[in-house]
Design a protein around this motif. Structure first.
Motif, PDB file in Angstrom:
ATOM      1  N   LYS A   1       0.821  -1.211   0.000  1.00 43.29           N
ATOM      2  CA  LYS A   1       0.000   0.000   0.000  1.00 43.29           C
ATOM      3  C   LYS A   1       0.856   1.263   0.000  1.00 43.29           C
ATOM      4  CE  LYS A   1      -4.254  -1.725   2.141  1.00 43.29           C
ATOM      5  NZ  LYS A   1      -5.250  -1.518   3.201  1.00 43.29           N
ATOM      6  N   LEU A   2       1.911   1.254   0.803  1.00 43.69           N
ATOM      7  CA  LEU A   2       2.788   2.426   0.872  1.00 43.69           C
ATOM      8  C   LEU A   2       3.543   2.609  -0.433  1.00 43.69           C
ATOM      9  CD1 LEU A   2       4.188   2.077   4.517  1.00 43.69           C
ATOM     10  CD2 LEU A   2       2.453   3.680   3.683  1.00 43.69           C
ATOM     11  N   HIS A   3       3.976   1.507  -1.045  1.00 43.48           N
ATOM     12  CA  HIS A   3       4.676   1.597  -2.333  1.00 43.48           C
ATOM     13  C   HIS A   3       3.751   2.158  -3.410  1.00 43.48           C
ATOM     14  CE1 HIS A   3       7.445   0.607  -5.563  1.00 43.48           C
ATOM     15  NE2 HIS A   3       6.433   0.016  -6.205  1.00 43.48           N
ATOM     16  N   ALA A   4       2.495   1.675  -3.432  1.00 39.91           N
ATOM     17  CA  ALA A   4       1.531   2.179  -4.415  1.00 39.91           C
ATOM     18  C   ALA A   4       1.241   3.653  -4.173  1.00 39.91           C
ATOM     19  CB  ALA A   4       0.239   1.360  -4.336  1.00 39.91           C
ATOM     20  N   LEU A   5       1.197   4.042  -2.899  1.00 39.75           N
ATOM     21  CA  LEU A   5       0.932   5.444  -2.567  1.00 39.75           C
ATOM     22  C   LEU A   5       2.061   6.339  -3.046  1.00 39.75           C
ATOM     23  CD1 LEU A   5      -1.187   7.172  -1.065  1.00 39.75           C
ATOM     24  CD2 LEU A   5       0.201   6.925   1.000  1.00 39.75           C
ATOM     25  N   ARG A   6       3.298   5.886  -2.869  1.00 40.36           N
ATOM     26  CA  ARG A   6       4.445   6.678  -3.329  1.00 40.36           C
ATOM     27  C   ARG A   6       4.461   6.781  -4.848  1.00 40.36           C
ATOM     28  NH1 ARG A   6       7.276   3.801   0.714  1.00 40.36           N
ATOM     29  NH2 ARG A   6       8.041   2.333  -0.868  1.00 40.36           N
ATOM     30  N   ALA A   7       4.174   5.654  -5.534  1.00 46.91           N
ATOM     31  CA  ALA A   7       4.188   5.670  -7.000  1.00 46.91           C
ATOM     32  C   ALA A   7       3.073   6.543  -7.555  1.00 46.91           C
ATOM     33  CB  ALA A   7       4.039   4.241  -7.527  1.00 46.91           C
ATOM     34  N   GLY A   8       1.921   6.520  -6.916  1.00 46.12           N
ATOM     35  CA  GLY A   8       0.791   7.299  -7.403  1.00 46.12           C
ATOM     36  C   GLY A   8       0.818   8.751  -7.003  1.00 46.12           C
ATOM     37  N   ALA A   9       1.739   9.117  -6.117  1.00 49.30           N
ATOM     38  CA  ALA A   9       1.797  10.498  -5.639  1.00 49.30           C
ATOM     39  C   ALA A   9       2.409  11.449  -6.664  1.00 49.30           C
ATOM     40  CB  ALA A   9       2.583  10.564  -4.331  1.00 49.30           C
ATOM     41  N   LEU A  10       3.112  10.899  -7.655  1.00 44.81           N
ATOM     42  CA  LEU A  10       3.813  11.751  -8.612  1.00 44.81           C
ATOM     43  C   LEU A  10       2.880  12.720  -9.346  1.00 44.81           C
ATOM     44  CD1 LEU A  10       6.646  12.299  -9.583  1.00 44.81           C
ATOM     45  CD2 LEU A  10       6.348  10.545 -11.329  1.00 44.81           C
ATOM     46  N   PRO A  11       1.726  12.256  -9.866  1.00 41.59           N
ATOM     47  CA  PRO A  11       0.825  13.215 -10.503  1.00 41.59           C
ATOM     48  C   PRO A  11       0.326  14.316  -9.563  1.00 41.59           C
ATOM     49  CG  PRO A  11       0.282  10.990 -11.192  1.00 41.59           C
ATOM     50  CD  PRO A  11       1.282  10.874 -10.093  1.00 41.59           C
ATOM     51  N   PHE A  12       0.148  13.989  -8.266  1.00 40.24           N
ATOM     52  CA  PHE A  12      -0.230  15.016  -7.302  1.00 40.24           C
ATOM     53  C   PHE A  12       0.850  16.094  -7.228  1.00 40.24           C
ATOM     54  CE2 PHE A  12      -2.764  11.449  -5.775  1.00 40.24           C
ATOM     55  CZ  PHE A  12      -3.959  12.054  -5.420  1.00 40.24           C
ATOM     56  N   ILE A  13       2.096  15.658  -7.197  1.00 34.56           N
ATOM     57  CA  ILE A  13       3.214  16.603  -7.109  1.00 34.56           C
ATOM     58  C   ILE A  13       3.240  17.506  -8.343  1.00 34.56           C
ATOM     59  CG2 ILE A  13       5.729  16.787  -7.021  1.00 34.56           C
ATOM     60  CD1 ILE A  13       5.718  14.097  -5.497  1.00 34.56           C
ATOM     61  N   ILE A  14       2.994  16.917  -9.510  1.00 37.76           N
ATOM     62  CA  ILE A  14       2.973  17.704 -10.745  1.00 37.76           C
ATOM     63  C   ILE A  14       1.883  18.770 -10.673  1.00 37.76           C
ATOM     64  CG2 ILE A  14       2.491  17.598 -13.227  1.00 37.76           C
ATOM     65  CD1 ILE A  14       3.691  14.771 -13.199  1.00 37.76           C
ATOM     66  N   PHE A  15       0.690  18.365 -10.217  1.00 38.02           N
ATOM     67  CA  PHE A  15      -0.431  19.299 -10.157  1.00 38.02           C
ATOM     68  C   PHE A  15      -0.136  20.456  -9.202  1.00 38.02           C
ATOM     69  CE2 PHE A  15      -4.448  20.567  -8.070  1.00 38.02           C
ATOM     70  CZ  PHE A  15      -5.076  21.145  -9.169  1.00 38.02           C
ATOM     71  N   PHE A  16       0.352  20.147  -8.021  1.00 40.31           N
ATOM     72  CA  PHE A  16       0.615  21.204  -7.048  1.00 40.31           C
ATOM     73  C   PHE A  16       1.772  22.094  -7.486  1.00 40.31           C
ATOM     74  CE2 PHE A  16      -1.537  18.159  -4.090  1.00 40.31           C
ATOM     75  CZ  PHE A  16      -2.635  18.981  -3.823  1.00 40.31           C
ATOM     76  N   ALA A  17       2.768  21.503  -8.130  1.00 39.64           N
ATOM     77  CA  ALA A  17       3.878  22.318  -8.642  1.00 39.64           C
ATOM     78  C   ALA A  17       3.398  23.306  -9.695  1.00 39.64           C
ATOM     79  CB  ALA A  17       4.952  21.405  -9.234  1.00 39.64           C
ATOM     80  N   MET A  18       2.366  22.935 -10.420  1.00 34.40           N
ATOM     81  CA  MET A  18       1.832  23.791 -11.474  1.00 34.40           C
ATOM     82  C   MET A  18       0.871  24.845 -10.929  1.00 34.40           C
ATOM     83  SD  MET A  18      -0.460  22.529 -14.730  1.00 34.40           S
ATOM     84  CE  MET A  18      -1.678  21.769 -13.647  1.00 34.40           C
ATOM     85  N   MET A  19      -0.051  24.454 -10.044  1.00 31.55           N
ATOM     86  CA  MET A  19      -1.150  25.339  -9.654  1.00 31.55           C
ATOM     87  C   MET A  19      -0.821  26.265  -8.483  1.00 31.55           C
ATOM     88  SD  MET A  19      -3.396  24.805 -11.896  1.00 31.55           S
ATOM     89  CE  MET A  19      -4.713  25.777 -11.206  1.00 31.55           C
ATOM     90  N   PHE A  20       0.029  25.838  -7.556  1.00 33.94           N
ATOM     91  CA  PHE A  20       0.295  26.686  -6.386  1.00 33.94           C
ATOM     92  C   PHE A  20       0.907  28.032  -6.755  1.00 33.94           C
ATOM     93  CE2 PHE A  20      -0.014  25.058  -1.895  1.00 33.94           C
ATOM     94  CZ  PHE A  20      -1.086  24.218  -2.162  1.00 33.94           C
ATOM     95  N   PRO A  21       1.943  28.070  -7.595  1.00 35.90           N
ATOM     96  CA  PRO A  21       2.499  29.394  -7.947  1.00 35.90           C
ATOM     97  C   PRO A  21       1.475  30.283  -8.654  1.00 35.90           C
ATOM     98  CG  PRO A  21       3.991  27.622  -8.597  1.00 35.90           C
ATOM     99  CD  PRO A  21       2.712  26.979  -8.219  1.00 35.90           C
ATOM    100  N   PHE A  22       0.587  29.671  -9.426  1.00 38.84           N
ATOM    101  CA  PHE A  22      -0.416  30.458 -10.142  1.00 38.84           C
ATOM    102  C   PHE A  22      -1.457  31.031  -9.189  1.00 38.84           C
ATOM    103  CE2 PHE A  22      -4.634  30.311 -12.318  1.00 38.84           C
ATOM    104  CZ  PHE A  22      -4.445  31.442 -13.093  1.00 38.84           C
ATOM    105  N   ILE A  23      -1.966  30.192  -8.274  1.00 41.55           N
ATOM    106  CA  ILE A  23      -3.005  30.646  -7.345  1.00 41.55           C
ATOM    107  C   ILE A  23      -2.484  31.760  -6.446  1.00 41.55           C
ATOM    108  CG2 ILE A  23      -4.384  29.929  -5.356  1.00 41.55           C
ATOM    109  CD1 ILE A  23      -4.752  27.217  -6.720  1.00 41.55           C
ATOM    110  N   TYR A  24      -1.218  31.661  -6.037  1.00 39.76           N
ATOM    111  CA  TYR A  24      -0.668  32.685  -5.149  1.00 39.76           C
ATOM    112  C   TYR A  24      -0.081  33.881  -5.896  1.00 39.76           C
ATOM    113  CZ  TYR A  24      -1.389  29.793  -1.056  1.00 39.76           C
ATOM    114  OH  TYR A  24      -1.975  29.060  -0.043  1.00 39.76           O
ATOM    115  N   GLY A  25      -0.215  33.879  -7.215  1.00 38.60           N
ATOM    116  CA  GLY A  25       0.206  35.042  -7.990  1.00 38.60           C
ATOM    117  C   GLY A  25       1.690  35.110  -8.276  1.00 38.60           C
ATOM    118  N   TRP A  26       2.410  34.036  -8.036  1.00 34.92           N
ATOM    119  CA  TRP A  26       3.852  34.054  -8.294  1.00 34.92           C
ATOM    120  C   TRP A  26       4.160  33.895  -9.784  1.00 34.92           C
ATOM    121  CZ3 TRP A  26       4.593  29.818  -4.021  1.00 34.92           C
ATOM    122  CH2 TRP A  26       4.316  30.398  -2.768  1.00 34.92           C
TER     123      TRP A  26
END
Length: 447
Positions: free
Chosen positions: A221-246
């Motif tokens: 379960k932990l291995h699957a969670l780590r492998a599946g977390a990559l798209p989450f990281i991509i999304f947050f890396a993209m949207m956070f700077p935009f939402i905060y105006g950076w």
């Protein structure tokens, strides 16, 4: 000839030409330019040229090919496979768990692509065979994939909302934020329906068997969670700077593309074939949207010049005496009817020059600066419903193309009925409670 009659003639000519099966942008652009030349002489062709220049100068439109390219890279490099494995491991033991995991997969794909077709392609190639193999009912499987993929046009970065923003002259950033809570709310409603239905009827969505459940350890379960977390990281890396105006919208889209490519390279799944397929598909989709927007701007310029919007406003409000909410409901019903025969871009291009200015004049108890943002969400949800509405719903035919032979068109039609009812309920809820769509953009952009 009265201007109202000219507007009606343009509108009816366009609908009649649609029956020829020609390209939507060609029909709309042709009617717009011919009408402009007939009304204003040789200088009328400048309306089409002016629309082209306006389109070329619209800087946020550069984000469209970026988001489309990002989605295709994710699809072709199979980054979504890891996500589905994660949902399979974590949600498999509950009734309808894999169907719930499929909806969550669609939400994440939507948050990185903005198109319905990407979710359909990924869901049909990854989830469909697995769900059928595990004994899920055909109607449940196809309904979940079609409904879940439709979230791609509501959850940011929605390409449809970019198109709406261009025509309505509304800010893309606020429209995207307005789509977040309604999109997540609708996904939650889908999940609740699937869970309740599969709990009552376990045979249509069986949980993972005890034997297989025993083979999945906490480490798995932990291995699957780590492998599946990559798209989450991509999304947050993209949207956070935009939402905060950076970063700007375009800069954030470039960050998303770069992060997706890096992830694919690190996984060892990025090669020349992936790059070529993603680039070709991105070019095709981007050019299609550019032509549609260009035709819509030209058509809208002619309608503005005719004063058709004021004539329609006078017809509904003064002559027929309809109230603001009656007019709004009739507009949504007309979208639903058109959605049985047209796709979302065609609907928007045909009626946006009429509906968008009209809704801005209605006294709906919503601040004027928020009306077009709220209406953009209503329009997009109506498009989602239209995607699933027979006889010519867009997702119905995509599902037929992806599905195996044992799934018939009748199965596909029946599968969408409960999900369409859920969407109608969500649409009515957001109409009654506009704050669901407006709270987040007003929180992020209070001024």
């Amino acid at each position: 000839m009265p201007y109202e009659m000219i507007a009606a003639l343009m509108f009816s000519t366009m609908l009649l030409m649609m029956m020829t099966g020609q390209r939507v942008f060609g029909i709309i652009g042709f009617v717009a330019v011919v009408a402009a030349i007939a009304l204003w002489g040789t200088g009328g062709h400048n309306m089409g040229f002016s629309a082209a220049m306006k389109l070329m100068k619209w800087y946020p439109l550069l984000s469209l090919p970026m988001f489309v390219f990002m989605g295709y890279i994710m699809s072709e490099s199979r980054l979504a496979d890891d996500l589905y494995r994660m949902f399979h491991v974590w949600f498999g033991p509950i009734p309808g768990g894999l169907a719930i995991g499929t909806i969550l997969l669609m939400v994440l794909i939507s948050a990185m692509n903005g198109l319905s077709v990407a979710g359909m392609a990924i869901g049909s190639t990854i989830a469909l065979p697995e769900l059928l193999r595990r004994g899920y009912q055909k109607e449940m499987v196809t309904g979940v994939i079609q409904a879940g993929s439709s979230l791609g046009i509501l959850i940011p970065p929605s390409v449809v909302l970019v198109l709406y923003a261009m025509i309505a002259r509304a800010p893309v950033s606020e429209l995207w934020l307005a789509g977040v809570i309604p999109g997540l709310m609708m996904a939650a409603m889908f999940i609740l329906y699937v869970w309740i239905r599969c709990t009552i009827q376990p045979n249509i969505g069986p949980a993972m068997g005890p034997e297989e459940r025993a083979t999945i350890t906490r480490a798995d379960k932990l291995h699957a969670l780590r492998a599946g977390a990559l798209p989450f990281i991509i999304f947050f890396a993209m949207m956070f700077p935009f939402i905060y105006g950076w970063t700007s919208l375009v800069e954030s889209s470039v960050i998303g593309v770069a992060a997706t490519i890096v992830a694919a390279v690190l996984k060892g799944r990025f090669n020349g074939q992936v790059f070529e397929v993603a680039t070709r598909n991105t070019l095709f989709i981007s050019c299609m949207f550019m032509w549609v927007i260009l035709a819509a701007l030209a058509f809208g310029a002619v309608f503005d010049g005719l004063g058709a919007v004021k004539a329609i406003e006078s017809l509904f409000v003064e002559k027929l005496g309809f109230g603001p909410w009656t007019i709004l409901i009739l507009m949504q019903v007309s979208f639903l009817l058109m959605g049985m025969f047209l796709d979302d871009t065609a609907m928007l291009v045909i009626v946006a020059p009429l509906y968008v200015p009209l809704v801005a004049t209605l006294d709906l108890g919503i601040p004027p600066e928020d009306v077009l943002i709220w209406y953009g969400v209503l329009y997009t949800i109506t498009c989602q419903i239209a995607y699933l509405t027979p006889p010519f719903g867009y997702n119905l035919f995509l599902m037929r193309a992806f599905a195996p032979p044992e799934i018939t068109m009748g199965d596909i039609y029946r599968s969408v009925v409960p999900f369409v009812l859920v969407m109608v309920l969500a649409l009515a809820t957001i109409m009654v409670f506009p704050e669901i769509a407006l709270w987040l953009p007003n929180k992020i952009y209070p001024n």
